[in-house]
Design a protein around this motif. Structure first.
Motif: not given
Length: 244
Positions: A3-12, A47-58
């Motif tokens: 993945p180009v973005i790897a988010v794991t157990g993120l907290g702020v 937690t989520f991953d983003v693969q190269p070339g994906e288009s993610i909407g939040v």
């Protein structure tokens, strides 16, 4: 594929008074690391991953952690727990007029901003004409930046950032300012970048834009990730929860 973005157990964690985030001193104090009554989690266990070339909407209501997540991916904010790993560089179309210097001319701001984002002097020289032409402000190139209208400021900022060659594009509804024609021009530019294999991470309340650019969605609510799936499914659930 990694993945180009790897988010794991993120907290702020934020503080409701005293300006939001805890102080720098608090970060190194064991006593302050404990939750206080006025603390709240803007994001928790995401937690989520983003693969190269994906288009993610939040998607999500205001105050549910969308822009905070984008800033974490951009590297301008650090998490209180978990991790964010970004494998490649980012082109941040978030608060894009930030960093421009009012008393400098448009020309000087282009060189300053593009240089801060890693472009060499020769690269800026080569692309300067294209940047100014895209922004449609050729008559103001030697005008102090502070004299531009808000729409013109967004134009030149978008034009600079969209010339970056970073593989990940971060967008946070920065094009709400400006006329419809230029906004569509910017959207076509984003589509060109996506056709070239870029990865998009897009925060928006505009359902039409989300469907236009994104194939996958992340639905945030109360700081948690409610659904990670096809953008149509994510929007359907969000609209069912809160109305269209």
């Amino acid at each position: 594929m990694a993945p180009v973005i790897a988010v794991t157990g993120l907290g702020v964690r934020f503080r409701r008074n005293r300006g939001g985030r805890r102080s720098f001193k608090d970060l190194f104090s064991n006593r302050q690391r404990r939750m206080r009554p006025d603390d709240f989690w803007a994001l928790r266990q995401v937690t989520f991953d983003v693969q190269p070339g994906e288009s993610i909407g939040v998607v999500g209501r205001n105050g549910q952690g969308k822009s905070t997540l984008l800033k974490l991916v951009a590297g301008v904010m650090l998490p209180d727990e978990g991790s964010v790993r970004v494998a490649d560089g980012v082109a941040p179309l978030i608060e894009i007029t930030g960093g421009f210097v009012d008393d400098l001319t448009v020309r000087d701001n282009v060189y300053l901003t593009a240089g801060l984002h890693g472009m060499s002097r020769s690269q800026i020289d080569e692309r300067f004409g294209s940047i100014i032409d895209f922004a449609e402000i050729g008559d103001f190139v030697d005008t102090p930046y502070k004299h531009l209208s808000s729409g013109m400021k967004v134009r030149i900022a978008f034009s600079v950032i969209s010339q970056l060659e970073e593989p990940i594009i971060l967008v946070d509804e920065v094009l709400a300012v400006g006329d419809r024609g230029f906004r569509e021009k910017c959207y076509r530019r984003i589509e060109e970048l996506l056709e070239g294999g870029r990865t998009l991470f897009f925060v928006s309340h505009n359902e039409r834009d989300l469907r236009r650019f994104c194939t996958r969605g992340l639905y945030l609510d109360k700081g948690g990730l409610v659904l990670d799936g096809p953008i149509d499914d994510v929007l359907e659930l969000y609209n069912r929860d809160y109305g269209s």
